[in-house]
Design a protein around this motif. Structure first.
Motif, short mmCIF file in Angstrom:
data_model
loop_
_atom_site.label_atom_id
_atom_site.label_comp_id
_atom_site.label_asym_id
_atom_site.label_seq_id
_atom_site.Cartn_x
_atom_site.Cartn_y
_atom_site.Cartn_z
N LEU A 14 0.84 -1.19 0.00
CA LEU A 14 0.00 0.00 0.00
C LEU A 14 0.88 1.24 0.00
N MET A 15 1.96 1.16 0.78
CA MET A 15 2.87 2.29 0.86
C MET A 15 3.40 2.63 -0.53
N VAL A 16 3.85 1.58 -1.23
CA VAL A 16 4.43 1.82 -2.55
C VAL A 16 3.38 2.36 -3.50
N LEU A 17 2.17 1.79 -3.41
CA LEU A 17 1.11 2.29 -4.30
C LEU A 17 0.85 3.76 -4.03
N GLY A 18 0.83 4.09 -2.75
CA GLY A 18 0.62 5.49 -2.40
C GLY A 18 1.72 6.36 -2.97
N LEU A 19 2.94 5.85 -2.86
CA LEU A 19 4.08 6.61 -3.35
C LEU A 19 3.96 6.82 -4.86
N VAL A 20 3.65 5.72 -5.55
CA VAL A 20 3.49 5.83 -7.00
C VAL A 20 2.42 6.85 -7.32
N GLY A 21 1.35 6.78 -6.55
CA GLY A 21 0.27 7.73 -6.78
C GLY A 21 0.76 9.16 -6.65
N VAL A 22 1.52 9.42 -5.58
CA VAL A 22 1.98 10.78 -5.39
C VAL A 22 2.86 11.22 -6.55
N ILE A 23 3.65 10.28 -7.06
CA ILE A 23 4.56 10.68 -8.14
C ILE A 23 3.79 10.91 -9.44
N VAL A 24 2.89 9.95 -9.78
CA VAL A 24 2.36 10.03 -11.13
C VAL A 24 1.14 10.93 -11.27
N MET A 31 -3.18 13.46 -5.49
CA MET A 31 -1.93 13.24 -4.75
C MET A 31 -2.22 13.10 -3.26
N LEU A 32 -3.10 13.97 -2.78
CA LEU A 32 -3.44 13.87 -1.36
C LEU A 32 -4.11 12.53 -1.06
N LEU A 33 -4.94 12.08 -1.98
CA LEU A 33 -5.59 10.79 -1.78
C LEU A 33 -4.54 9.70 -1.63
N SER A 34 -3.51 9.78 -2.46
CA SER A 34 -2.46 8.77 -2.40
C SER A 34 -1.74 8.86 -1.05
N THR A 35 -1.57 10.06 -0.56
CA THR A 35 -0.94 10.21 0.76
C THR A 35 -1.73 9.47 1.82
N GLU A 36 -3.07 9.58 1.68
CA GLU A 36 -3.89 8.86 2.65
C GLU A 36 -3.59 7.37 2.61
N LEU A 37 -3.34 6.86 1.40
CA LEU A 37 -3.00 5.44 1.28
C LEU A 37 -1.75 5.13 2.07
N MET A 38 -0.76 5.99 1.95
CA MET A 38 0.50 5.75 2.65
C MET A 38 0.28 5.75 4.15
N GLY D 21 -6.88 1.29 -7.75
CA GLY D 21 -7.91 2.17 -8.29
C GLY D 21 -7.67 3.62 -7.90
N VAL D 22 -7.32 3.83 -6.64
CA VAL D 22 -7.08 5.21 -6.18
C VAL D 22 -6.02 5.85 -7.04
N VAL D 23 -4.99 5.07 -7.35
CA VAL D 23 -3.87 5.66 -8.06
C VAL D 23 -4.20 5.88 -9.54
N PHE D 24 -4.92 4.94 -10.13
CA PHE D 24 -5.01 5.01 -11.58
C PHE D 24 -6.38 5.42 -12.13
N PHE D 25 -7.38 5.58 -11.30
CA PHE D 25 -8.67 6.00 -11.86
C PHE D 25 -8.57 7.41 -12.41
N ARG D 26 -9.03 7.53 -13.61
CA ARG D 26 -8.97 8.84 -14.24
C ARG D 26 -9.96 9.81 -13.57
#
Lengths: 100, 122, 179, 174, 200, 336, 589
Positions: A14-24, A31-38, D21-26
Motif C-alpha cells: 500500500l505504501m508503494v502504491l501510495g508513493l506511485v500515486g503521489v509521483i504520477v 496526490m493527497l488521496l495517495s498520501t492517505e493510502l500511505m 484504483g485510487v492511483v489510476f482512476f482517471r
C-alpha cells in the motif's frame, strides 16, 4: 492466525502504491488521496506489530496518525481551495510559481 | 470474532438483497423507449448548462474541515468515556482533568472558529 | 398511453397482480398549470383525500405513473409537457383534467394548445372548468378501470364507452382488495 | 483459525485492488470511491487483528469525515481536463517504488523490531476488552502525546480557518 | 369605518425558547386533530350531493306541461311533441356563450311551415360552465344538471347530443325539480366537515 | 463443517432480519400514511385492502415493475451504486442492534440480534454516516442540478450532526462503561440514562431527525425547493430504496438506538416490572413510541433553511453535547 | 377617514393648471373615471420626471399600449401614475412615433416588464431598455398578437393532429388538425439564453415552470454560486392565454367568466372589480342588496385566497399539515360559494347590475356558522406557526421591501402594505359596500416575509369581521331586488324573460349586440387579495371593449423578486415567492 509478515508486506504494498500515486498523479487532490493510502499503510504496520508484540501502544499511535491525517487533510485541502480560488486550476504542472 | 463474521455475512446478505431487488426490477419492468426519456429533468425545460459536473462552490467546505477535526476529538473522547467510570473510582480528579484540559484546548479552537465566523454558512 | 404497447405474454395471474398493484398505486406528477391545479390540490386534501386510493403526488416525473394535466396548456408549455411525459417511466398514463387541457376549452386563442392530446396521448378526459374533486376522482377511477381492462388484453376499442351519465349514486359495497 | 485467513486474503486483496484504483482512476470521484473501499477494507483488517476500536474509528473518521471533506472539495474544484497520469513519471516511479518496497520489506522483516513483548497478551486483551486496553494505555502512558494531539488539532483548526478566511478575502478583492 | 393599524410582531420569550414551548404547542394541536373524526368523504362509496344550483353537465328540459308562458308563445312555430326537448332553435344560448363554437345547432323547416331541431350538440369540453346559456334561454330549456361524472376515454365523449341532454334533464328534474333552493341538501354528509349548523 | 453450519445459520438469520425489516419498513410507510392522514383529519390509505392493509404491497409491486430509467448524462455505475450505498449501510445498523435478551423456545436459544460486538455503538455511528455517501453519490451521479444541490445539502446537514452525535453518545457510554449496546441496556437496570443525559437526549433527537431527513431538517428533498432532492432522477426500485432506507429503516433503527441509549432498552417501564410482558415487547413498544414521536414532529413543524441547520448544529447542539459530558462526569463522580 | 367622493381619485384642477404652466402643449382628456394628459414623445421623459418629482406622482401604476391601426403613428402608450400623498391618479398618453418610445425604466424600475410586454404584444420598441425581450411568448415567435390585425385564433399553419385520433373516431365536432405554431425545445432554449445572455456565476438553475414550489408556471432562471442566487430572471407566459385579446371580441357580459380564470384563486374579487368598472362605464347602479352580497362574497373569497396562500406557503416552508388544515377551511368556503353561485372555484356569479341569483335558503346560516367557527381555526394555525422558532427564522428579514421599492415597482396589496404604505383600494376608492363596513387595514413596519405573513393573517381576521357585518345586514334585506333589471344595460332575469315579451326582446338585444357602452375610457381598480387589479377599458360605442387592459397586481409584485433574491439562497426564494403570492393566471393573463 495470519502471520504478521503478511500484514507487513501488505502495508509495504500500500505504501508503494501510495508513493506511485503521489509521483504520477498530476491533480493535487489525487496526490493527497495517495498520501492517505500511505498513512493507512503505516497504520496497518503499527497494528500488525502490536499483534506480534502483544502490546497496544501501536494502536495508540494509530490515534495520533489519525490526528496527523486529519490535520494534513484539513490544511492540505484548505491550501488547495486557496490555490484553486486564485488560479482556477489544480494541476501541479501549472503551479510552477510555487517553485520560485 | 464470530460477531464480526456475522456482520460480514449480514453485509453480504443485505447487498445481495439490494442487488436482487434492482435486478428483479430490471427483469420485470417494461422497456419502452421514448425519444427524450434520458433527458435530465429540470422542470421540463431545456438545460442551460448541459452538465452539472462543474464547479459548484458550496461554501461549507470549512465546515467539512471542522467536521474532520471535531470528529477526531470525539474519537479521543469516546475511549475516555468508556473507561471513565472505572478509573473514576480510583482517581476521579485525574481522569476528569485530563479530559478537561484536552477539551479546554479544543474549546479554545471552537471559540476561535466561532469568532472568526467559520461556523457560519458563509 | 393508449393501448398500443402490450408488453408480451406473461402469465395471466402475474399480469393481473401487477395490474392490481399499478392501478392501486397511481402516483401522479404534481404538475399544476392553472385553475384545475387548485381543484387537484383539493382532491388531494383532507375532504376527498386521494391517499385513500393509494394516490400520492410526487414532485418528479421519474417517480410518477400518471400525468394529470391540470389546467390550460399554452403553446409555450407544450414542449415542456411533452418532455416531462417522455421522462416518466413506463407504464404511464395521462389524465387530461379540465376543458382547457382536453380541447383548449374556452380559450380558442393564438397562444393556447387546442387539446393536450396533440402532444401526448391521453387516456382519460375529465371535462369541467374546473372539474370538481369528485369529477376528478371519477376520472381517476375510469383510469383504474381502463388499466384493469387492459390487463385483460382488451384493445382500446373494446373498452366500453360509458353510457350517458345521469344520476350519480354512491357505490354500495367495497371490495376488500381495492378496485 | 481458518476464518481469519479467509478474511485476511479477501480484505487485503480488495484493499490492494482499490488502492490501485485510487492511483489510476482517471475520474477523481471513482478514485475517492476506491479510497473509501480501501479504507473500509483496512478497517476490516483491523478487526481481523483484534483492534476493534481502531477499526471502528477508522470508518468514522477516515472513511466518513476525511473523505467527505475530500468530496466537498472535489465538488468545488471542477474535473481535471488534462491527462490524469504522467507517463514519464510512471516509468520513473515503478522502479523507485519497487526499490522502496524491497527496502521496507527488508527492514520490517529482519530487524526493525527487536523490542520487548508488551503486557497485553491476547488473554489480557480478551479479558478487559480491546477498547479499555487501548484507552487505558492512551490515557496513562501516552497522556502527554494525547494532550499534544489536542494542540495539533487546535493549530490545524486555526491554520485551516485562516487559510479558508484569507482566500475568502482575496476572493472578494478579485 | 376604515382605519389603519400596524401589526404587532410577536417574538419568542426565553422560556419558550429553552423548553421548546413553541414546538410543544404546535404538536399539541396536531395530536388533538389526530383524535378528531375525519372529514373525508369516501368518494365512490359516499358522495356529496351538489346543491341544486350546481352547474354541472347541461340538460334539455322536455315538453312536459310545466313550460313557462314564453314557451307557449314560441311553441307555435315549432314542431315539438310531448317528451321532446323544448328547444325552439332561437340560438340564444349560442349567442350568449363566450365560446360559441361549442354549440352545433341545426334546425329545419318542415313542410308544414314549422321548425324542428334536428341537432343540438354541445362540446362540453369547451364549456366554462358559466351559466350564461341557461340565463339566456327564453323557454327554460337548457339547464345545468348536477351531473359531474363525465370523464371519458375519447375526445368525442365530451360532446353531448340532443338525446343525451334530454335524458339528463329528465333525470335531473325527476330527482330534484321540487327541491327547495337551498345552499345544500345533504346536511348529513356535509356535517362531517361542518359540524352541526343551526338552521334558521 | 462446523463453520458451514454457522454460516448457513447466520445467513438465514440475516435474511430473516433483512426481509423482516423490509416488511416492517413497508408497513411503516402505511403507519406513517395513516398517522399523517389522521393528523390531517383524513383516513389515509383506506380502500386497498382492509383499511389500506394491502397498500404497501401494491406500492411495492408498482415500484418493482416500473421502467428502470437512467438519464443520458448520468454516470451509470455510480447511479446504481448510490442506491445500494444508501440502503446497505442503513440496514447494516440493524445488525448491531440487539432487540432483547436471548431467550429459549422449544429448546433452542434464540438470539434476537445478529451480533453483539464490543464496539456496537461506534459501528452503528459509522454505518449511519456511511449512508451519507449514498446521498452524495446519488446527487453527483445524476448529473442534474437538483440532485446535486440536494446531495450537498444532505452532506452539510450530516456534517453538523455527526459531531454533535459523536459527543452526545459519550454520556451514556460514560455511565455504562462500554460500547456494546447490550452492555448499555444491561447497565440501565436501575435508572434509565435519560436522567443525567437529558441534554444528550435532545441532541440525539435532533441528530436523528437530521440524519433521517425529517421535517425541521428535510432540506435535501424539500419538495418546494428541489423537486425531489437527490432522488429527482431516480425511478422504479432504485428510487424505492432511498426513502425506504432513509425514512423508514434508518428512522426505525435509530429509534431503536435511542431507546437503547436512553430508555433502558428492553427493561420494563419503572414500576411496571411486575407485568408479565417479555423484554422484547417492552422494547418494541418503546421503539414504536419513539418512532411515532419522530413522525409527529415531521408532520407538525416547518423546515429550517440549510444554513440555519448547520448553524444550529454547530452553535447549539455541539455545546449542548459538550456540556452533557461534563454534567455526566460530575454526576458519576458524585453518585458513582 | 373616508374618501368616497367619486372623482377625487383623479388629478385635480390645481395640479392641471400647474402642468399647463410648465407644459403648455399638454392637452387634457377628461372622463368620469379617468383623466389623461397628452404629451409629445419628445418631452415624455421630462414630463414624467416633472410629475414624479414636483407633483408627487411617484408611484408607478401601469403602462400599456393601445393599437389604432388607422392612425399615424399607430400605437399609443398610456402611463398611469399615482400620488400617495394626495391620493390622486393620472394617466399620461403619448403617441409612439416610428413604433418606438423612450424607456422609462430609469424613472421607475417597475416599467421594465410592462415595456417588455408592450414589445411582445404590440411590437413597440423602447429606447434605453436594458434587455428588451419577449415577455410572454418565445423569442422566435414572429407576431405581435395584440395588434388589431392579428386574428384571435392565431395563424393555424402547423399540422398537429391528435395523438389519440383513430380513423374510425371523430374527435369532436369543432376539431381541425391544423394548429398554431408550437415552439420546440430549441425555441425555448433560445428564449432562455436571451434572458440570461451570459452567466456570471457557476451554474444556471431552471426553477420552474412545472415545479411544485413555484405556485403555478413561473420559470425562474437562477444564476447560482453554490446555493446563493447571484442573478435572477423570470420568464413568464407559461399561462398566457390571450385574455386581453379575447376581451376585444366578447361582449362585456361574456367576458365575466374569463375574469374568473385570470386570478382563479380569487375569482369573485376579480369579477367584482371588472363588473364595477363596466358598471361605471355603462352608468349602471346596482341595488343595495347586490352591493352587500358582493362585499360579503369578496371578503369570503379573500379569506379563501389567503388560506390557499397560507397553506401553500406553509407547505413550501415544510409545514405539511397546515396545508391540509387550510384546505379544510377552504372547503367550507368552497361549499358556501358552490351553494350560492353553483360552482366551487370559477364562480361567474356577479352580473352587470347585480348578481346572477339571489342568496339561497340557509346561506346566511352557514355563513354565520363559518364566521363563528373560523377564528378558532385561525388561532390554531397561528399557534403552530406565528411564534414557531423555525417559522421565525425562515421569515424574519427575508425579502425586505422598502417604501421606495413600493413606488418604484408599483407594488400593491399586502406587499405594499407590509412596507407601511397604506395603499388599499378598499380604503382610497371604496366600491360596493366597503364605505359602510367597519374594518382595519393592517400595515407592517419592516416589510419582510414575516410582516406579510402577519398581515395576511390579520386581513383574514378583518375579512371575517366584514363578512359578519354583511351577513347581519343581508339578514334584514331578504326581500330586496338583487339585480337592477330596470336599467337598459342590465340583462333581465329568467323569470322576467319567461313572463314578458319586453324583457325577452331586451334579452335578445343585449345578448346579440352586447351592452353598447357609450364612447369613453375608464380606469377602475379593485383590491384583489394579490394587489390592485385595475381594468382600463376603452369603449368605442360597440358591444365589446375596444381595448381592455388588465393591470394585474401579481404581475407587478412579482417584478421585485429578482431584485430581492440577489445574494440569498434558493430556500429563501421559496419563502420570498410564497410571500409575494403571485398567481400565474393573473400575471400572464
Amino acid at each position: 492466525m495470519v502471520p504478521y509478515e503478511y500484514y507487513v508486506v501488505l502495508s509495504g504494498l500500500l505504501m508503494v502504491l501510495g508513493l506511485v500515486g503521489v509521483i504520477v498523479r498530476k491533480n493535487i487532490i489525487a496526490m493527497l488521496l495517495s498520501t492517505e493510502l500511505m498513512l493507512n499503510a503505516v497504520n496497518i504496520a503499527f497494528v500488525a506489530f502490536d499483534m506480534k508484540l502483544a502490546d497496544v501502544s501501536g494502536q495508540v499511535f494509530v490515534f495520533f496518525i489519525l490526528t496527523i491525517a486529519a490535520a494534513e487533510a484539513a490544511v492540505g485541502l484548505g491550501l488547495i481551495m486557496a490555490i484553486y480560488r486564485l488560479r482556477k486550476d489544480v494541476d501541479v504542472n501549472t503551479l510552477t510559481e510555487l517553485k520560485l | 470474532m464470530t460477531g464480526y463474521f456475522a456482520l460480514v455475512l449480514f453485509f453480504i446478505a443485505a447487498t445481495i438483497v439490494g442487488v436482487a431487488l434492482l435486478v428483479i426490477n430490471r427483469l420485470l419492468a417494461p422497456k419502452i423507449p421514448d425519444p427524450m426519456e434520458g433527458y435530465t429533468y429540470e422542470c421540463g425545460v431545456p438545460l442551460y448548462d448541459k452538465t452539472s459536473h462543474i464547479s459548484l462552490e458550496q461554501k461549507y467546505y470549512l465546515l467539512g474541515l471542522l467536521l474532520v477535526l471535531f470528529d477526531l476529538e470525539a474519537a479521543f473522547v469516546l475511549p475516555w468515556a468508556a473507561i471513565f467510570k472505572a478509573v473514576a473510582q480510583i482517581s476521579a480528579g485525574f481522569i476528569f482533568f485530563e479530559m478537561f484540559i484536552f477539551l479546554f484546548i479544543l474549546i479554545l479552537g471552537y471559540v476561535y472558529a466561532w469568532k472568526k465566523g467559520a461556523l457560519q454558512w458563509q | 398511453m393508449a393501448i398500443k404497447h402490450n408488453s408480451g405474454i406473461i402469465l395471466t395471474t402475474v399480469e393481473e397482480v401487477l395490474s392490481w398493484g399499478r392501478r392501486n398505486s397511481l402516483w401522479p406528477a404534481s404538475i399544476g398549470l392553472a385553475c384545475c391545479a387548485i381543484e387537484m390540490m383539493h382532491t388531494a386534501a383532507s375532504r376527498f383525500d386521494t391517499d385513500r386510493l393509494g394516490i400520492i403526488f410526487r414532485g418528479s416525473p421519474r417517480q410518477s405513473d400518471v400525468l394529470i394535466v391540470a389546467g390550460t396548456v399554452v403553446n409555450k408549455v407544450a414542449p415542456m409537457l411533452k418532455l416531462i411525459y417522455d421522462q416518466m417511466p413506463d407504464p404511464k398514463w395521462v389524465i387530461s383534467m379540465g376543458g382547457c387541457s382536453s380541447v383548449g376549452g374556452p380559450f380558442p386563442t393564438y397562444s393556447t394548445l387546442q387539446g393536450v392530446d396533440r402532444i401526448i396521448p391521453v387516456d382519460v378526459y375529465v371535462p369541467g372548468c374546473p372539474p370538481t374533486p369528485q369529477a376528478l376522482l371519477w376520472g381517476i377511477m375510469q383510469l383504474q378501470k381502463k388499466i384493469k381492462e387492459k390487463k385483460e388484453g382488451k384493445v382500446w376499442d373494446e373498452i366500453p364507452v360509458r353510457e350517458v351519465p345521469t344520476a350519480s349514486q354512491p357505490l354500495l359495497e367495497k371490495s376488500p382488495f381495492g378496485f | 483459525m481458518e476464518l481469519n485467513n479467509v478474511a485476511f486474503w479477501t480484505f487485503s486483496s480488495l484493499a490492494v485492488l482499490s488502492a490501485i484504483g485510487v492511483v489510476f482512476f482517471r475520474n477523481i470521484i471513482y478514485a475517492v470511491l476506491s479510497l473509501i473501499s480501501t479504507l473500509i477494507m483496512v478497517s476490516g483488517l483491523f478487526f481481523n487483528m483484534g483492534a476493534e476500536l481502531i477499526g471502528a474509528l477508522q470508518i468514522i473518521i477516515y472513511a466518513v469525515a476525511i473523505v467527505v471533506f475530500y468530496v466537498l472539495v472535489i465538488s468545488t474544484v471542477p474535473e481535471d481536463k488534462g491527462q490524469t497520469v504522467d507517463v514519464n513519471y510512471m516509468l520513473v516511479s515503478l522502479p523507485v517504488g519497487f526499490l522502496i518496497f524491497i527496502e521496507l520489506a527488508y527492514v520490517a522483516l529482519y530487524g526493525a523490531w527487536k523490542s520487548n513483548t508488551g503486557m497485553f497478551t491476547p488473554e489480557v486483551v480478551k479479558e478487559m476488552g480491546n477498547v479499555k486496553a487501548v484507552a487505558s494505555m492512551l490515557f496513562t502512558k501516552y497522556l502527554f502525546p494525547f494532550e499534544v494531539a489536542s494542540v495539533i488539532l487546535l493549530v490545524a483548526m486555526i491554520g485551516a480557518i485562516i487559510i479558508g478566511r484569507k482566500d475568502h478575502v482575496l476572493d472578494e478583492e478579485a | 369605518m376604515v382605519r389603519v393599524k400596524y401589526v404587532e410582531r410577536p417574538d419568542l420569550t426565553n422560556t419558550e425558547r429553552i423548553f421548546f414551548i413553541d414546538f410543544i404547542k404546535g404538536m399539541k394541536i396536531t395530536i388533538k386533530n389526530f383524535f378528531k373524526k375525519t372529514i373525508t368523504t369516501a368518494y365512490p362509496f359516499e358522495k356529496l350531493t351538489p346543491p341544486k344550483r350546481f352547474r354541472g353537465a347541461h340538460g334539455h328540459r322536455v315538453k312536459n306541461g310545466k313550460e313557462p308562458p314564453s314557451f307557449k308563445v314560441l311553441e307555435k312555430f315549432m314542431e315539438i311533441n310531448e317528451g321532446e326537448s323544448r328547444c325552439v332553435a332561437c340560438y340564444m344560448c349560442q349567442q350568449a356563450c363566450p365560446v360559441p363554437e361549442l354549440f352545433k345547432i341545426e334546425a329545419v323547416q318542415l313542410p308544414n311551415g314549422k321548425k324542428k331541431v334536428l341537432r343540438f350538440d354541445m362540446n362540453l369540453m369547451n364549456c366554462m360552465y358559466c351559466g350564461l346559456c341557461t340565463e339566456a334561454c327564453p323557454v327554460d330549456c337548457i339547464i345545468h344538471t348536477d351531473i359531474y361524472e363525465t370523464a371519458t376515454y375519447h375526445r368525442a365523449g365530451g360532446v353531448a347530443h340532443l338525446e343525451d341532454l334530454s335524458k339528463r334533464a329528465e333525470d335531473f328534474d325527476r330527482r330534484r325539480f321540487n327541491e327547495p333552493d337551498r345552499i345544500w341538501i345533504d346536511d348529513e354528509e356535509r356535517s362531517k366537515l361542518w359540524g352541526q349548523i343551526k338552521w334558521s | 463443517m462446523e463453520i458451514l453450519g454457522t454460516v448457513i445459520g447466520i445467513t438465514i438469520k440475516s435474511l430473516i432480519f433483512i426481509v423482516g425489516m423490509f416488511l416492517a419498513a413497508a408497513y411503516l410507510t402505511l403507519v406513517e400514511r395513516k398517522f399523517a392522514g389522521h393528523v390531517q383529519q383524513r383516513p389515509g390509505p383506506l380502500h386497498v385492502g382492509y383499511h389500506g392493509l394491502l397498500q404497501p404491497i401494491a406500492d411495492a409491486l408498482k415500484v418493482l415493475t416500473k421502467e428502470d430509467l437512467v438519464p443520458d448524462n448520468a454516470d451509470k455505475f455510480l447511479f446504481y451504486l448510490a442506491s445500494l450505498l444508501a440502503f446497505v449501510p442503513s440496514i447494516m445498523i440493524l445488525a448491531v442492534v440487539p432487540f432483547g435478551e436471548p431467550f429459549e423456545i422449544f429448546g433452542f436459544t434464540i438470539y434476537p440480534y445478529i451480533s453483539d460486538v464490543n464496539v456496537g455503538l461506534l459501528l452503528a455511528l459509522a454505518f449511519g454516516s456511511i449512508s451519507l455517501y449514498g446521498v452524495i453519490f446519488a446527487g453527483w451521479a445524476s448529473n442534474s442540478k437538483y440532485p446535486m444541490i440536494g446531495g450537498l445539502r444532505k452532506a452539510a446537514v450530516l456534517i453538523g450532526y455527526e459531531v454533535a452525535l459523536g459527543f452526545a453518545i459519550a454520556g451514556p457510554i460514560m455511565q455504562a462503561g462500554t460500547f456494546s449496546l447490550k452492555g448499555i441496556v444491561e447497565a440501565q437496570q436501575g435508572l434509565w440514562f435519560i436522567i443525567p443525559n437529558i441534554l444528550a437526549f435532545v441532541v440525539i433527537i435532533f441528530a436523528v431527525l437530521a440524519e433521517t431527513g425529517r421535517t425541521p431538517f428535510d432540506v435535501q428533498e424539500a419538495e418546494a425547493e428541489l423537486v425531489g432532492g437527490y432522488v429527482t432522477e431516480y425511478s422504479a426500485m432504485k428510487f424505492g430504496l432511498f426513502p425506504l432506507a432513509e425514512w423508514y429503516i434508518a428512522t426505525f433503527v435509530l429509534s431503536a438506538i435511542t431507546v437503547i441509549l436512553f430508555f433502558g432498552g428492553w427493561n420494563p417501564l419503572p414500576l411496571l416490572g411486575w407485568l408479565p410482558i417479555p423484554g422484547m415487547v417492552w422494547f418494541f413498544l418503546k421503539l414504536f413510541a419513539v418512532f411515532m414521536f419522530f413522525l409527529w414532529v415531521h408532520w407538525t413543524l416547518p423546515r429550517y433553511r440549510v444554513d440555519q441547520i448547520t448553524e444550529l448544529a454547530w452553535k447549539v447542539m455541539l455545546p449542548l453535547a459538550l456540556a452533557n459530558i461534563f454534567i455526566v462526569a460530575i454526576w458519576i463522580m458524585i453518585f458513582g | 377617514m373616508q374618501f368616497s367622493q367619486e372623482n377625487s381619485l383623479w388629478i385635480n384642477q390645481e395640479k392641471i393648471s400647474k402642468i399647463k404652466e410648465k407644459y403648455p402643449s399638454v392637452s387634457i382628456e377628461k372622463y368620469d373615471n379617468a383623466t389623461f394628459l397628452h404629451i409629445d414623445k419628445s418631452s415624455l421623459i421630462d414630463f414624467l420626471t416633472f410629475l414624479k418629482e414636483n407633483l408627487g406622482f411617484k408611484m408607478f401604476i401601469d403602462f400599456t399600449c393601445v393599437d389604432y391601426p388607422f392612425h399615424n403613428p399607430r400605437f399609443q402608450g398610456v402611463y398611469f401614475l399615482y400620488s400617495p400623498e394626495d391620493r390622486q391618479r393620472v394617466g399620461v398618453k403619448t403617441w409612439a412615433t416610428d413604433n418606438t418610445l423612450p424607456s422609462i425604466t430609469s424613472l421607475w424600475k417597475g416599467a421594465k416588464w410592462a415595456e417588455r410586454e408592450a414589445w411582445d404584444m404590440f411590437g413597440v420598441k423602447f429606447e434605453g431598455h436594458e434587455n428588451l425581450v419577449r415577455m410572454f411568448l418565445w423569442e422566435s415567435y414572429p407576431y405581435h398578437p395584440l395588434r388589431k390585425d392579428f386574428p384571435l385564433e392565431g395563424i393555424q399553419d402547423t399540422y398537429l393532429p391528435s395523438k389519440n385520433l383513430r380513423p374510425e373516431e371523430n374527435p369532436a365536432h369543432n376539431y381541425t388538425p391544423y394548429h398554431t405554431y408550437v415552439p420546440t425545445l430549441e425555441d425555448l432554449e433560445e428564449t432562455q439564453k436571451a434572458r440570461m445572455p451570459n452567466k456570471s456565476s457557476q451554474i444556471v438553475l431552471n426553477w420552474g415552470p412545472l415545479h411544485p414550489g413555484t405556485h403555478g408556471t413561473i420559470w425562474f432562471l437562477f444564476d447560482m454560486e453554490g446555493e446563493y442566487v447571484k442573478e435572477c430572471d423570470i420568464i413568464l407566459g407559461q399561462l398566457h392565454r390571450g385574455v386581453e385579446k379575447i376581451a376585444e371580441s366578447r361582449t362585456y357580459t361574456q367576458f365575466i367568466p374569463y375574469t374568473d380564470r385570470m386570478d382563479y384563486i380569487s375569482a369573485l374579487c376579480s369579477q367584482v372589480a371588472y363588473v364595477n368598472a363596466v358598471e361605471k362605464l355603462l352608468n349602471v347602479e346596482p341595488p343595495e342588496k347586490a352591493k352587500w352580497i358582493r362585499t360579503m362574497l369578496c371578503e369570503l373569497q379573500r379569506i379563501n385566497s389567503h388560506l390557499l396562500w397560507l397553506g401553500t406557503y406553509a407547505l413550501d416552508l415544510g409545514a405539511l399539515t397546515i396545508f391540509l388544515y387550510c384546505f379544510r377551511e377552504r372547503e367550507k368556503i368552497m361549499d358556501i360559494i358552490e351553494g350560492i353561485s353553483g360552482i366551487r372555484l370559477n364562480s361567474s356569479y356577479i352580473r352587470i347590475g347585480g348578481v346572477a341569483k339571489d342568496l339561497p335558503e340557509g346561506a346566511l346560516d352557514v355563513i354565520k356558522h363559518f364566521v363563528k367557527d373560523f377564528p378558532k381555526k385561525l388561532q390554531e394555525y397561528e399557534t403552530i406557526l406565528t411564534t414557531n422558532r423555525v417559522w421565525l427564522k425562515r421569515n424574519i428579514n427575508v425579502g425586505t421591501i422598502s417604501e421606495e421599492d413600493v413606488y418604484q415597482y408599483g407594488l400593491t396589496g399586502v406587499v405594499a402594505r407590509s412596507a407601511g404604505v397604506p395603499y388599499d383600494i378598499r380604503m382610497i376608492q371604496p366600491t360596493d359596500a366597503y364605505d359602510k363596513v367597519d374594518f382595519d387595514v393592517p400595515l407592517g413596519k419592516v416589510g419582510d416575509c414575516y410582516d406579510r405573513y402577519l398581515l395576511r393573517v390579520e386581513e383574514m381576521k378583518q375579512s371575517i369581521k366584514i363578512v359578519a357585518q354583511c351577513a347581519e345586514k343581508l339578514e334584514k334585506m331578504k326581500e330586496d331586488k338583487y339585480i337592477a333589471t330596470e336599467n337598459p344595460y342590465v340583462l333581465p332575469t329568467l323569470d322576467e324573460v319567461f313572463n314578458s315579451i319586453e324583457a325577452m326582446v331586451k334579452d335578445f338585444n343585449l345578448r346579440i349586440y352586447g351592452e353598447q357602452a357609450p364612447e369613453g375610457e375608464i380606469y377602475l381598480s379593485g383590491e384583489n387579495p394579490r394587489g390592485e387589479l385595475g381594468f382600463y377599458i376603452i369603449s368605442k360605442g360597440e358591444g365589446h371593449p375596444y381595448r381592455l387592459r388588465i393591470r394585474s397586481g401579481a404581475f407587478y409584485n412579482l417584478q421585485i423578486f429578482p431584485e430581492l433574491i440577489k445574494g440569498r439562497t434558493v430556500a429563501d426564494a421559496v419563502a420570498l415567492l410564497g410571500s409575494l403570492d403571485p398567481v400565474v393566471g393573473e400575471t400572464d393573463r
